[in-house]
Enzyme design. Structure first.
Site, PDB file in Angstrom:
ATOM      1  N   THR A   1       0.701  -1.174   0.022  1.00 19.85           N
ATOM      2  CA  THR A   1       0.012  -0.076  -0.006  1.00 19.85           C
ATOM      3  C   THR A   1       0.995   1.197   0.170  1.00 19.85           C
ATOM      4  O   THR A   1       2.117   1.333  -0.037  1.00 19.85           O
ATOM      5  CB  THR A   1      -1.001  -0.142   1.097  1.00 19.85           C
ATOM      6  OG1 THR A   1      -1.947   0.915   1.011  1.00 19.85           O
ATOM      7  CG2 THR A   1      -0.469   0.099   2.376  1.00 19.85           C
TER       8      THR A   1
ATOM      9  N   LYS B   1       3.636   1.503  -3.886  1.00 18.93           N
ATOM     10  CA  LYS B   1       3.212   0.556  -4.965  1.00 18.93           C
ATOM     11  C   LYS B   1       3.792   0.740  -6.364  1.00 18.93           C
ATOM     12  O   LYS B   1       3.776  -0.233  -6.901  1.00 18.93           O
ATOM     13  CB  LYS B   1       1.685   1.199  -5.012  1.00 18.93           C
ATOM     14  CG  LYS B   1       0.688   0.646  -4.022  1.00 18.93           C
ATOM     15  CD  LYS B   1      -0.825   1.017  -4.673  1.00 18.93           C
ATOM     16  CE  LYS B   1      -1.946   0.525  -3.500  1.00 18.93           C
ATOM     17  NZ  LYS B   1      -3.037   0.659  -3.978  1.00 18.93           N
TER      18      LYS B   1
ATOM     19  N   ASP C   1      -6.489  -3.944  -7.613  1.00 12.89           N
ATOM     20  CA  ASP C   1      -7.061  -2.700  -7.302  1.00 12.89           C
ATOM     21  C   ASP C   1      -8.140  -2.573  -8.432  1.00 12.89           C
ATOM     22  O   ASP C   1      -9.451  -2.288  -7.833  1.00 12.89           O
ATOM     23  CB  ASP C   1      -6.384  -1.510  -7.305  1.00 12.89           C
ATOM     24  CG  ASP C   1      -5.576  -1.526  -6.054  1.00 12.89           C
ATOM     25  OD1 ASP C   1      -5.940  -2.138  -5.195  1.00 12.89           O
ATOM     26  OD2 ASP C   1      -4.589  -1.109  -6.069  1.00 12.89           O
TER      27      ASP C   1
ATOM     28  N   THR D   1      -3.328  19.138 -11.688  1.00 10.24           N
ATOM     29  CA  THR D   1      -2.129  19.538 -12.366  1.00 10.24           C
ATOM     30  C   THR D   1      -2.297  18.957 -13.947  1.00 10.24           C
ATOM     31  O   THR D   1      -2.325  17.732 -14.160  1.00 10.24           O
ATOM     32  CB  THR D   1      -0.954  19.114 -11.701  1.00 10.24           C
ATOM     33  OG1 THR D   1      -1.125  19.344 -10.189  1.00 10.24           O
ATOM     34  CG2 THR D   1       0.315  19.454 -12.325  1.00 10.24           C
TER      35      THR D   1
END
Ligand code: ATR
Length: 287
Positions: A72, A76, A112, A161
């Site tokens: 985590t 990662k 995920d 951004t």
């Protein structure tokens, strides 16, 4: 101070873990240990606090003593140079959350995305082909975009951004050459998306009252998905519900990414019968 739970571990016990920093609030042990109990397996799932500067020195320990581990924040991406093999999905997403160790070799996966899609499945939502806006272009957004592109969605990215959004766009475009991945400036978003996914940390505790986009845009959508799970209902989802949208939060994503990791480690599917009691317990403990 270290807190050590007493668990019977013998030389035969297979060890698994999650590594991260911070790690104290990780819910992963609540998924894996009850599964081992359900299956009557002599396995134990631990949580290791590994600081970024200690990651490299920890790899030999993990390689020797564990059968697999989850990764985590903030490791990662940092774990990738230490791996012997990397599945293509994880390579495109630039993030690994699961490592399987076999014959001393480390193989990286990303589960995920599987967890993300299970959130729709559980809510009975078919997202195939939907016109989609993804908010944020951090690590999680690539995973989300990868799955939605694979499901035939039309994907547009936006990010605070802008340059980062353009970078992610080019990576995804290269992975899905026959599709068009778009980027939009946050100020130019129009209410034209059926599905909106929030992958930014905006709305996470303690900033619960903030939504990453306004009601004018949300009102044009029919499905909202927030990968945040604390709080269970972010301002983004609350506004969406009031506008009549179907909403999904990140709690099932977290659970199912864990289930998929376990399936990779065990090399077999985990039945609904086995995972249901674990899921009930996990949901009961949700904040
Ligand atoms: P993760 O791995 O969970 O995706 P991350 O890589 O740190 O986390 O990405 C966080 C995302 O949330 C980024 O898209 C970030 O925008 P920037 O690229 O401009 O940093 C976005 N984000 C974080 N705080 C934000 C805020 N206050 N407003 C808008 N976007 C925000």
């Amino acid at each position: 101070m270290k807190t050590i739970n007493t668990t019977e571990i013998t030389s035969a016990t297979e060890l698994y873990a999650v590594i991260g920093s911070p790690i104290k609030h990780s819910r992963s042990p609540e998924i894996h240990n009850p599964l081992y109990d359900e299956m009557g397996l002599d396995r134990c799932y631990l949580a290791f606090h590994i600081k970024p500067e200690d990651l490299a020195a920890t790899i030999p320990f993990l390689r020797t003593n564990l059968k697999g581990f989850n990764i985590t924040i903030p490791h990662k991406e940092a774990i990738i140079p230490f791996l012997d093999e990397l599945e293509p999905r994880a390579a495109v997403c630039g993030a690994v959350n699961t490592v399987k160790i076999e014959d001393g070799k480390l193989k990286g996966y990303n589960t995920d995305g599987y967890g993300f899609v299970m959130g729709f499945t559980e809510a009975g939502i078919d997202v195939r082909g939907k016109k989609t806006l993804i908010l944020g272009t951090g690590g999680a957004s690539r995973v989300v975009a990868y799955e939605l592109l694979a499901l035939g969605c039309e994907v547009t990215l936006t990010n605070r951004t802008y340059e980062k959004a353009v970078k992610v766009q080019s990576v995804l475009q290269a992975a899905f050459p026959d599709r068009t991945v778009r980027v939009v400036l946050t100020d130019d978003i129009k209410p034209e998306y059926e599905l909106i996914v929030n992958t930014t940390s905006v709305g996470m505790s303690p900033g619960e009252d903030v939504s990453p986009i306004g009601e004018d845009i949300i009102a044009g959508a029919s499905i909202l998905y927030d990968i945040v799970y604390t709080p269970p209902e972010t301002a983004f989802l609350r506004i969406g519900k009031a506008c009549g949208c179907q909403t999904v939060n990140g709690a099932s994503m977290l659970f199912y990414q864990g289930i998929r990791s376990q399936e990779i480690w065990m090399d077999m599917p985990i039945s609904e019968e086995l995972r249901a009691p674990v899921y009930r317990k996990y949901q009961g403990k949700k904040e």
